[in-house]
Design a protein around this motif. Structure first.
Motif, PDB file in Angstrom:
ATOM      1  N   VAL A   1       4.657  15.120 -14.450  1.00  0.00           N
ATOM      2  CA  VAL A   1       5.886  15.466 -13.802  1.00  0.00           C
ATOM      3  C   VAL A   1       6.001  17.535 -14.482  1.00  0.00           C
ATOM      4  CG1 VAL A   1       8.387  16.004 -14.117  1.00  0.00           C
ATOM      5  CG2 VAL A   1       7.978  14.065 -13.327  1.00  0.00           C
ATOM      6  N   HIS A   2       5.390  17.317 -15.991  1.00  0.00           N
ATOM      7  CA  HIS A   2       4.675  18.545 -16.863  1.00  0.00           C
ATOM      8  C   HIS A   2       3.629  19.010 -16.294  1.00  0.00           C
ATOM      9  CE1 HIS A   2       4.085  20.749 -20.084  1.00  0.00           C
ATOM     10  NE2 HIS A   2       3.247  20.569 -20.321  1.00  0.00           N
TER      11      HIS A   2
ATOM     12  N   LYS B   1       2.759  19.099 -13.053  1.00  0.00           N
ATOM     13  CA  LYS B   1       3.250  19.884 -11.877  1.00  0.00           C
ATOM     14  C   LYS B   1       2.758  19.147 -10.093  1.00  0.00           C
ATOM     15  CE  LYS B   1       5.602  24.371 -12.421  1.00  0.00           C
ATOM     16  NZ  LYS B   1       5.964  23.987 -14.131  1.00  0.00           N
TER      17      LYS B   1
ATOM     18  N   THR C   1       6.787  15.623  -7.892  1.00  0.00           N
ATOM     19  CA  THR C   1       8.122  16.275  -8.738  1.00  0.00           C
ATOM     20  C   THR C   1       8.977  15.520  -9.458  1.00  0.00           C
ATOM     21  OG1 THR C   1       9.589  15.641  -6.935  1.00  0.00           O
ATOM     22  CG2 THR C   1       7.856  17.959  -6.782  1.00  0.00           C
TER      23      THR C   1
END
Length: 227
Positions: A201-202, A204, A207
């Protein structure tokens, strides 16, 4: 022989470290704390640092599955999956400990790819174990990633603490299990699974909603025990 003696005889000189990295830990055993609090309020705790090296990769397998990226994880000596890294030695700060472990475990060239404070992503606290876990992420090119993979077998700890590097498949196949959900059904050391999901997630690459969906597919399989 009682259970305590059996446990100690199995772990030998590692008995003091036995509780760290257990596969029985869950995400609920860890809470996120600030990097500064970790270094001040919890400085007397045991600290460990782990790093995620990754390279973006848009290769589409068999014209079906976007690979998204290559992420370097490893099979550990205990049969669990995790990221390179380990306990921070006395006198080291978390980044110094991480770089030392990276060199020992995957022969990372620290002149080219050392981690720094800016690579820090999140810090977790396991209060019961008095353990603080620092997680760092560094992006490299795909060519650099392949070179790092190639050097892993030259590491001092290869065949001892580490038994080979692996890449998680970051795609889900048509049966909604094989691929990434199947990978997540493996056994992970400590909170390495949560670190992976947080890292994706970090960066990208996923999501938060996509991660939640993949986790749901994994849990559905575990509940139904069928594909």
């Amino acid at each position: 022989m009682n259970d305590d003696l059996k446990e100690e005889s199995c772990w030998g000189m590692l008995v003091d470290l036995e509780s760290y990295g257990r596969h029985g830990d869950t995400k609920h055993d860890y809470k996120i704390i600030s990097y500064e609090d970790a270094k001040t309020q919890y400085k007397e705790h045991m600290h460990a640092s782990h790093g995620m090296l990754y390279a973006k990769n848009d290769v589409v397998l068999w014209n079906l599955y976007n690979t998204k990226a290559a992420v370097l994880m490893q099979m550990r000596f205990d049969g669990l999956l995790g990221f390179p890294g380990g306990l921070v030695d006395p006198g080291e700060n978390p980044v110094e400990g991480l770089n030392r472990e990276m060199h020992e475990e995957i022969a990372l060239d620290l002149n080219k790819h050392s981690f720094n404070e800016e690579n820090h992503v999140v810090t977790f606290l396991h209060d019961k174990k008095k353990l603080v876990l620092h997680f760092y992420i560094k992006e490299v090119t795909m060519d650099e990633f392949r070179g790092i993979e190639d050097k892993c077998t030259q590491a001092h700890e290869h065949g001892i603490e580490t038994l080979g590097s692996i890449r998680p498949p970051l795609f889900t196949m048509g049966d909604n299990f094989r691929g990434f959900p199947a990978f997540l059904s493996n056994q992970f050391a400590g909170n390495a699974k949560e670190e992976l999901l947080c890292g994706l997630v970090h960066t990208k690459l996923f999501t938060r909603e996509e991660i939640e969906h993949v986790v749901e597919l994994t849990e559905n399989f575990k509940a139904n025990k069928s594909i």
